[in-house]
Design a protein around this motif. Structure first.
Motif, mmCIF file in Angstrom:
data_model
loop_
_atom_site.group_PDB
_atom_site.id
_atom_site.type_symbol
_atom_site.label_atom_id
_atom_site.label_comp_id
_atom_site.label_asym_id
_atom_site.label_seq_id
_atom_site.Cartn_x
_atom_site.Cartn_y
_atom_site.Cartn_z
ATOM 1 N N TYR A 1 0.843 -1.163 -0.131
ATOM 2 C CA TYR A 1 0.000 -0.188 0.089
ATOM 3 C C TYR A 1 0.886 1.315 0.203
ATOM 4 O O TYR A 1 0.578 2.201 -0.720
ATOM 5 C CB TYR A 1 -1.027 -0.189 1.471
ATOM 6 N N ARG B 1 0.944 3.898 -3.087
ATOM 7 C CA ARG B 1 0.362 5.430 -2.725
ATOM 8 C C ARG B 1 1.452 6.310 -3.007
ATOM 9 O O ARG B 1 1.098 7.380 -3.788
ATOM 10 C CB ARG B 1 -0.078 5.434 -1.200
ATOM 11 N N SER C 1 -6.046 -1.540 -3.670
ATOM 12 C CA SER C 1 -6.871 -0.744 -4.493
ATOM 13 C C SER C 1 -8.191 -0.529 -3.464
ATOM 14 O O SER C 1 -8.767 0.850 -3.531
ATOM 15 C CB SER C 1 -7.506 -1.427 -5.559
ATOM 16 N N LEU D 1 -7.077 2.205 -0.781
ATOM 17 C CA LEU D 1 -6.607 3.455 -1.420
ATOM 18 C C LEU D 1 -7.904 4.344 -1.558
ATOM 19 O O LEU D 1 -8.198 5.431 -1.091
ATOM 20 C CB LEU D 1 -5.838 3.347 -2.690
ATOM 21 N N ARG D 2 -8.976 3.512 -2.097
ATOM 22 C CA ARG D 2 -10.273 4.449 -2.263
ATOM 23 C C ARG D 2 -10.841 4.648 -0.663
ATOM 24 O O ARG D 2 -11.271 5.725 -0.540
ATOM 25 C CB ARG D 2 -11.314 3.533 -2.972
ATOM 26 N N ARG E 1 -5.672 8.557 -4.142
ATOM 27 C CA ARG E 1 -5.979 8.285 -5.785
ATOM 28 C C ARG E 1 -5.523 6.660 -5.870
ATOM 29 O O ARG E 1 -4.430 6.321 -5.579
ATOM 30 C CB ARG E 1 -4.938 9.185 -6.490
ATOM 31 N N PRO E 2 -6.716 6.071 -6.457
ATOM 32 C CA PRO E 2 -6.549 4.739 -6.821
ATOM 33 C C PRO E 2 -5.708 4.487 -8.237
ATOM 34 O O PRO E 2 -5.825 5.324 -8.932
ATOM 35 C CB PRO E 2 -7.980 4.245 -6.912
ATOM 36 N N GLN F 1 -5.880 -2.340 -12.830
ATOM 37 C CA GLN F 1 -5.279 -3.589 -11.895
ATOM 38 C C GLN F 1 -5.262 -5.088 -12.895
ATOM 39 O O GLN F 1 -6.360 -5.180 -13.526
ATOM 40 C CB GLN F 1 -5.768 -3.690 -10.534
ATOM 41 N N GLN G 1 -13.576 1.056 -7.836
ATOM 42 C CA GLN G 1 -12.386 0.235 -8.039
ATOM 43 C C GLN G 1 -11.737 0.416 -9.561
ATOM 44 O O GLN G 1 -12.254 0.715 -10.526
ATOM 45 C CB GLN G 1 -12.443 -1.090 -8.005
ATOM 46 N N PRO G 2 -10.445 0.009 -9.607
ATOM 47 C CA PRO G 2 -9.729 0.237 -11.143
ATOM 48 C C PRO G 2 -10.205 -0.595 -12.072
ATOM 49 O O PRO G 2 -11.107 -1.615 -11.799
ATOM 50 C CB PRO G 2 -8.371 -0.321 -10.838
#
Length: 314
Positions: free
Chosen positions: A126, A130, A163, A166-167, A172-173, A177, A242-243
């Motif tokens: 993480y 990040r 992911s 981060l959210r 920022r995600p 992925q 999510q990405p």
């Protein structure tokens, strides 16, 4: 599958190592195999460090393809049940990854259990993600959208958890992925698991029910902790934001169904998802030689995913 190959795999499964007792020996053996002359890689590499945000410097090995065709950086988290694997043992696989995608690959050497149980590995992954997403120039990038999270098995689990985190924390995600046969659920007991692949493929092939249960117990010793969404992403109640995701599963893998269930859950939450199952493939195929059919098929799909139009607008 060829009956003789099926029999051979079954015999191998009967001679399993004990994860709890032999994990250090397995780590050593993996490094030795990665260093064999036949496994030498040709992609230029260099080691660097990432500040995890907690004061810990996380080793990162960067692989440059022989022919760089893309600007993306694949931020890669290796597999190994959170217990084995490292940037040394995954060097051949990452060199292949760089050459076949045409991308630079940054392999993260996160801390391993049981010496460092959850959330140590997640903190390292993480923090690295990040920092790079906040300042992509650290990696020689102009835009954070050029960073693609990628992981296989336990590393796919970590990519999904990064992911989510981060959210949740308002950072920022990543825009994309790539999850390769990830762990997404905590229950791999054939008597209680909701997934048929656990019952059908949990004894004969590359990864067994017993092994993954041992890995889980070493990574997250508290049984209730294993149900945490950051250990078992399928337990998350909110998968929005999510990405764009490429999920690749292996047909003969006990994790096949849970990976595909996570892909469907992401899509149901409004995310863009592509799901691809590699037929007749076993768990861990990303570490096979580059001429192997499952690996080649997977990289064809990855190539299409990377070539696709940019991520959807939020």
């Amino acid at each position: 599958m060829n009956p003789l190959l099926r029999l051979a795999l079954r015999l191998v499964s009967l001679a399993r190592f004990d994860v709890r007792e032999d994990y250090e020996r397995v780590r050593h053996l993996q490094r030795q195999l990665a260093a064999l002359p036949v496994a030498r890689y040709r992609s230029p590499t260099w080691d660097t460090f990432s500040d995890s945000g907690t004061g810990r410097r996380v080793p990162v090995r960067v692989f440059t393809p022989r022919e760089q065709r893309r600007d993306e950086l694949l931020l890669f988290f290796h597999g190994g049940g959170w217990v084995t694997g490292d940037i040394e043992s995954y060097t051949p696989a990452c060199a292949t990854m760089a050459d076949l995608t045409g991308c630079r690959v940054a392999s993260v050497d996160y801390r391993l259990a049981p010496e460092h149980p959850f959330p140590a590995a997640l903190e390292d992954c993480y923090g690295t993600a990040r920092r790079l997403l906040e300042d992509p120039r650290r990696a020689g990038l102009e835009d954070a959208d050029q960073i693609v999270l990628m992981g296989d098995s336990a590393g796919g689990n970590l990519a999904a958890a990064v992911s989510l985190l981060l959210r949740e924390r308002g950072h920022r995600p990543p825009s994309r992925q790539i999850l390769l046969y990830p762990v997404t659920h905590w229950d791999h007991d054939p008597e209680t698991s909701p997934f048929p692949s656990v019952r059908h493929h949990g004894e004969d092939y590359r990864l067994t029910n017993t092994e993954i249960q041992d890995y889980f117990e070493m990574y997250a010793p508290d049984p209730e902790q294993r149900k945490n969404r950051l250990v078992s992403p399928l337990m998350a109640t909110d998968l929005s934001g999510q990405p764009d995701t490429l999920m690749i599963t292996a047909e003969l893998d006990l994790l096949c169904d849970e990976g595909e269930a996570y892909a469907r859950a992401l899509e149901a939450a409004g995310n863009r998802v592509r799901l691809h199952r590699v037929q007749r493939a076993l768990h861990g195929f990303i570490t096979l030689p580059r001429f192997a059919r499952p690996l080649r098929e997977a990289y064809e799909v990855i190539d299409e995913f990377l070539e696709a139009d940019g991520p959807a607008s939020p």
